[in-house]
Design a protein around this motif. Structure first.
Motif, short mmCIF file in Angstrom:
data_model
loop_
_atom_site.label_atom_id
_atom_site.label_comp_id
_atom_site.label_asym_id
_atom_site.label_seq_id
_atom_site.Cartn_x
_atom_site.Cartn_y
_atom_site.Cartn_z
N LYS A 275 0.85 -1.20 0.00
CA LYS A 275 0.00 0.00 0.00
C LYS A 275 0.87 1.23 0.00
O LYS A 275 2.01 1.21 0.49
N TYR A 276 0.38 2.29 -0.55
CA TYR A 276 1.08 3.56 -0.44
C TYR A 276 0.09 4.71 -0.30
O TYR A 276 -0.03 5.30 0.76
N TYR A 277 -0.66 4.98 -1.39
CA TYR A 277 -1.57 6.13 -1.34
C TYR A 277 -2.61 5.99 -0.23
O TYR A 277 -2.98 6.96 0.42
N TRP B 78 -1.46 13.73 1.68
CA TRP B 78 -1.29 14.21 0.29
C TRP B 78 -2.26 15.37 0.05
O TRP B 78 -3.11 15.66 0.89
N THR B 79 -2.16 15.99 -1.09
CA THR B 79 -3.04 17.13 -1.38
C THR B 79 -4.51 16.69 -1.36
O THR B 79 -4.89 15.78 -2.09
N PRO B 80 -5.31 17.30 -0.51
CA PRO B 80 -6.72 16.90 -0.42
C PRO B 80 -7.57 17.58 -1.50
O PRO B 80 -7.11 18.53 -2.14
N ALA B 81 -8.80 17.09 -1.67
CA ALA B 81 -9.75 17.72 -2.59
C ALA B 81 -10.38 18.90 -1.85
O ALA B 81 -11.48 18.81 -1.31
N VAL B 82 -9.64 20.01 -1.84
CA VAL B 82 -9.97 21.16 -0.98
C VAL B 82 -11.43 21.63 -1.17
O VAL B 82 -12.17 21.81 -0.21
N GLY B 83 -11.84 21.79 -2.41
CA GLY B 83 -13.19 22.28 -2.68
C GLY B 83 -14.26 21.34 -2.17
O GLY B 83 -15.25 21.75 -1.55
N LEU B 84 -14.06 20.04 -2.41
CA LEU B 84 -15.06 19.06 -1.98
C LEU B 84 -15.15 18.99 -0.45
O LEU B 84 -16.23 18.81 0.10
N VAL B 85 -13.99 19.13 0.21
CA VAL B 85 -14.01 19.08 1.67
C VAL B 85 -14.75 20.29 2.23
O VAL B 85 -15.49 20.20 3.21
N ARG B 86 -14.61 21.43 1.53
CA ARG B 86 -15.37 22.60 1.96
C ARG B 86 -16.87 22.36 1.75
O ARG B 86 -17.69 22.70 2.59
#
Ligand SMILES: *Cc1c(COP(=O)(O)O)cnc(C)c1O
Length: 377
Positions: A218-220, A237-245
């Motif tokens: 596993k990695y990601y 890692w870089t999150p889905a910023v817009g979706l989390v908002r």
């Protein structure tokens, strides 16, 4: 002009306020502003999942959470029970196979719920089983499984129960901690009223102990990396910023309505859809219908694939057809997420118009009338 209505069991409609929050300018994720947003989302998710345990958020579709469960909890050579009563049960079995896990499948006739007694028997016969994979709502057939009954059995053993609640969460009751469900997988584009793109995994201590020992590659999706970050309201890692908002907003809306009312609303829409189908002379497919989606048998003389296509292409109402051997044999109307009475009435109206056009004999308006009766009772 054609107006589009999405009435499929995922993706589902997204509230305007959620869309507006997703559309806001992107901020950098290694900042205290993002950490505040992520903290709020992670806390709020616990309300939705009925748990006090950690919930991990991934930038993936729901299948990512299912894969994360397999690769983080199991180790090479492990054996696990997989309940297969439809497309999504099969997916767990396929993921296990991909990673060399021996899946002991309990095959259930599509449209029927699994008998928890079968799981009890397999666990008793096979003391080295490490996990049980089950589905809350098997979306391909609109069938709800008795997760409480299954959890009762699995929690008394050393195996962990991993539940796919991707379509079931917010529609069918799921009391993660109270029922002792060890792991719950979910995705954003169903009951959570978000676009596709986020997956979630809640996990308790019993399952986390297995994570520490797991040796699958596993990695990601390595939960150890996510856990280290989560404790600092951070992500590896870089999150889905817009979706989390957007998630923060949809959680606010669900909290405001109250989970009990959310579940009652889904039950009401499901009832109306079932009553409408019966009034139209149609037969329900599932022996244990979920409140997320209603599966209906295509009446004889009607081309099921043409029915779904006509509703979508001519009337703008997207429902789902049957999958695999049920292709053309059933259709599925969702009442999931951001939907109210008038969405369901729209779906039933479009169904009536289409059935009429395709030659099915019934009294026009009887489906809508039956639904209205449910809504005004
Ligand atoms: C939608 C769904 C999934 C996840 O599918 P993705 O396409 O990966 O989001 C998993 N399980 C069930 C029961 C579903 O309905």
């Amino acid at each position: 002009m054609k107006k589009n209505y999405i009435m499929a069991p995922g993706p589902t409609p997204v509230p305007e306020d959620v869309l507006l929050d997703i559309a806001k300018p992107i901020i950098h994720h290694r900042t205290s502003q993002y950490q505040e947003i992520f903290k709020k989302a992670s806390e709020g998710l616990k309300y939705l999942f009925n748990t006090k345990n950690d919930i991990f958020t991934f930038a993936s579709s729901g299948t990512g959470a299912m894969e994360a469960a397999v690769i983080n909890i199991l180790s090479s050579g492990d054996k696990a029970i997989v309940v297969r009563g439809g497309k999504f049960g099969e997916r767990f079995s396929d993921i296990c196979k991909a990673y060399g896990i021996e899946a002991i499948n309990i095959d259930v006739e599509w449209g029927k719920p699994v008998d928890p007694g079968l799981i009890k028997k397999r666990l008793a016969d096979n003391k080295d089983l490490k996990a049980v994979f089950a589905t809350l709502c098997e979306t391909s057939t609109g069938t709800k499984n008795d997760i409480q009954g299954i959890a009762n059995i699995v929690s008394a053993t050393n195996a962990v129960l991993i539940v796919d609640a991707v379509s079931g969460l917010c529609a069918d009751d799921l009391r993660t901690d109270e029922w002792k469900v060890d792991v719950v997988c979910c995705g954003s584009q169903k009951g959570m009223m978000l676009p596709p793109g986020l997956a979630f995994l809640s996990i308790n201590k019993k399952a986390m102990e297995k994570v520490a020992k797991s040796n699958l590659p596993k990695y990601y999706f390595d939960l150890k990396a996510y856990k280290k970050s989560l404790d600092k309201n951070d992500v590896p890692w870089t999150p889905a910023v817009g979706l989390v908002r957007g998630l923060c907003k949809s959680i606010d809306m669900i909290r405001e309505e109250g989970m009990e009312n959310v579940l009652a609303r889904h039950a009401r829409l499901a009832n109306a859809t079932k009553e409408a189908a019966k009034a139209l002379g149609l037969e329900l497919f599932s022996a244990s219908p979920s409140n997320a989606v209603t599966a209906v048998k295509v009446p004889s003389g009607v081309d099921g694939q043409n029915l779904v296509k006509t509703m979508r292409n001519k009337y703008g109402v997207t429902i789902a057809g049957g999958q695999a051997h049920l292709k053309g044999k059933i259709f599925r109307i969702a009442h999931l997420g951001y939907m109210v009475e008038f969405d369901t009435l729209t779906a039933i109206s479009a169904l009536e118009i289409t059935l009429k056009e395709l030659g099915h004999k019934f009294t026009l308006g009887s489906g809508v009338g039956a639904a209205l009766k449910v809504f005004t009772a």
